[in-house]
Design a protein around this motif. Sequence first.
Motif, PDB file in Angstrom:
ATOM      1  N   GLY A 131      53.690  41.598  46.922  1.00  0.00           N
ATOM      2  CA  GLY A 131      53.426  40.847  48.140  1.00  0.00           C
ATOM      3  C   GLY A 131      53.754  41.564  49.420  1.00  0.00           C
ATOM      4  O   GLY A 131      53.717  40.942  50.489  1.00  0.00           O
ATOM      5  N   THR A 132      54.059  42.856  49.361  1.00  0.00           N
ATOM      6  CA  THR A 132      54.401  43.582  50.588  1.00  0.00           C
ATOM      7  C   THR A 132      53.165  44.205  51.234  1.00  0.00           C
ATOM      8  O   THR A 132      53.014  44.199  52.451  1.00  0.00           O
ATOM      9  CB  THR A 132      55.438  44.676  50.281  1.00  0.00           C
ATOM     10  N   ALA A 133      52.275  44.759  50.426  1.00  0.00           N
ATOM     11  CA  ALA A 133      51.076  45.394  50.974  1.00  0.00           C
ATOM     12  C   ALA A 133      50.036  44.363  51.387  1.00  0.00           C
ATOM     13  O   ALA A 133      49.240  44.591  52.291  1.00  0.00           O
ATOM     14  CB  ALA A 133      50.492  46.364  49.948  1.00  0.00           C
ATOM     15  N   GLY A 134      50.020  43.240  50.735  1.00  0.00           N
ATOM     16  CA  GLY A 134      49.059  42.176  51.018  1.00  0.00           C
ATOM     17  C   GLY A 134      49.302  41.005  50.094  1.00  0.00           C
ATOM     18  O   GLY A 134      50.157  41.071  49.208  1.00  0.00           O
ATOM     19  N   PRO A 135      48.579  39.919  50.272  1.00  0.00           N
ATOM     20  CA  PRO A 135      48.797  38.747  49.432  1.00  0.00           C
ATOM     21  C   PRO A 135      48.493  39.023  47.962  1.00  0.00           C
ATOM     22  O   PRO A 135      47.556  39.747  47.632  1.00  0.00           O
ATOM     23  CB  PRO A 135      47.832  37.704  50.012  1.00  0.00           C
ATOM     24  N   CYS A 136      49.305  38.455  47.089  1.00  0.00           N
ATOM     25  CA  CYS A 136      49.057  38.505  45.651  1.00  0.00           C
ATOM     26  C   CYS A 136      48.304  37.245  45.241  1.00  0.00           C
ATOM     27  O   CYS A 136      48.219  36.281  45.998  1.00  0.00           O
ATOM     28  CB  CYS A 136      50.373  38.572  44.876  1.00  0.00           C
ATOM     29  N   GLU A 137      47.779  37.270  44.036  1.00  0.00           N
ATOM     30  CA  GLU A 137      47.248  36.024  43.495  1.00  0.00           C
ATOM     31  C   GLU A 137      48.398  35.051  43.239  1.00  0.00           C
ATOM     32  O   GLU A 137      48.250  33.843  43.417  1.00  0.00           O
ATOM     33  CB  GLU A 137      46.490  36.297  42.193  1.00  0.00           C
ATOM     34  N   ARG A 138      49.530  35.625  42.839  1.00  0.00           N
ATOM     35  CA  ARG A 138      50.755  34.847  42.638  1.00  0.00           C
ATOM     36  C   ARG A 138      51.928  35.790  42.544  1.00  0.00           C
ATOM     37  O   ARG A 138      51.917  36.746  41.768  1.00  0.00           O
ATOM     38  CB  ARG A 138      50.675  34.012  41.353  1.00  0.00           C
ATOM     39  N   LEU A 139      52.960  35.550  43.335  1.00  0.00           N
ATOM     40  CA  LEU A 139      54.184  36.340  43.252  1.00  0.00           C
ATOM     41  C   LEU A 139      54.985  35.933  42.013  1.00  0.00           C
ATOM     42  O   LEU A 139      54.785  34.850  41.459  1.00  0.00           O
ATOM     43  CB  LEU A 139      55.039  36.103  44.494  1.00  0.00           C
ATOM     44  N   PRO A 140      55.895  36.793  41.545  1.00  0.00           N
ATOM     45  CA  PRO A 140      56.801  36.373  40.476  1.00  0.00           C
ATOM     46  C   PRO A 140      57.537  35.090  40.857  1.00  0.00           C
ATOM     47  O   PRO A 140      57.851  34.860  42.029  1.00  0.00           O
ATOM     48  CB  PRO A 140      57.757  37.559  40.346  1.00  0.00           C
TER      49      PRO A 140
END
Length: 417
Positions: A131-140
């Motif tokens: 989640g640092t470079a861009g949005p994830c589908e879902r973070l841990p």
Amino acid sequence: MHIAARIFVAVVFAVLAASFWATTAALWYEYRGHDWLTIATFYSHLFIFFPLFGTVALIAFFVPASVFVDLYVVRRVSIFGRTRFLIGTLALAAVSWAVAEAMVSGSQRWVLEVAPAMLAGDRGEPAGCDGTAGPCERLPVMTVLSNVRNVSQVRIGLTDLTRDCNPDPLIEWSSRVTEKRSCFVTTIFRPGASLSDDASCCRAQRRFVASVNEMNAAAPSLTGRVHRALLPLKVFFLLVLLIISLLLMAWPRTIRTSYRDLRESIDRGVLAGAAVMMFFPAMNHGFLEQAALVSGEGSSSSYRLTAPIVSLAFGAWGLVLLFYYYRSRGSQFDQIARVAGLVFSAIAIVKYELIIDLCVRLAGSGATPVTLGVLAAVALIALGVVFFGVPDIGEPERAEGAPDTVELPEDQSVGGR
């Protein structure tokens, strides 16, 4: 009062208190190497309120509970008193079990129900996305809870960050739907982080809920099993306090005449117990606000449907009990209590969201060791009130031999008993 009544209540209340601490102890034991405090503060209505303030409430209501056991079982002041007491207790236990089952019967599982090893191995979606470079589908999952905790510690007010993922189909969506805001399940909280619209964040929140459900099915936690097993005792505790309160208002004359030497102890317990129980609706709604950040405001669960009703009931319960306490004091205390009750009620109505936001910051995900220490100090002060009372500031000195309390006329006593 017969000693058997005290022993019976002491045993029952000891079991209830042990159940409060057992749930938190299970969490610490199982997650002590996996950031257990983040989970404890996210679910503070379970892991902080019950062991801390629930225990104080049990101590505060010990004398009133013993009085009513003595009335119904020992003295049998009511027709078929023992039978009614037994049937009432069994019915209360059955209702507690049914309510607890309803609360945990929904399809949505909680993070505390997932084994710590499974949480530690969760890498988000796509795998390795931080989640640092861009949005994830879902973070841990644990990163999501840490996100909520980090924001709660620097920002008072999270309501405007929630997403309505199930809007009313009869109302046109407002421009807020297209506004971009921080999404706790896709992006790490930091200055300059990417923002998301409601549609994309709601998709991620649904995936978050589904992932927690899948993890729970694959590896359920010990804490989750303990929570489910002991939840009926927590519900039983809440219902017992409600029943005691109703009996306090139904048998005023009997208590004044038969337990005159215990009046001060009963009054102190009512005051302290009602005060600490006011934390329950606030912390309960604080949890719902936090949960909405990760699962969406429109998501439904059995607990989310019942929690507002429980909170409203205990908010009204606390005010009624405080009025009962001051009713037995001097007229000046009665006026102070009524004015204070109106002031606090007005604040609760006008600044309701602010109260919840402060609760999240101080007693929820935003809690720190310092604020938790303050909560513990509040609990100790309440215990001091139970054992030592409060000074009678502003009341005129009583003449020697004068009665300690102001008796109401016969026709003004509640219940007339």
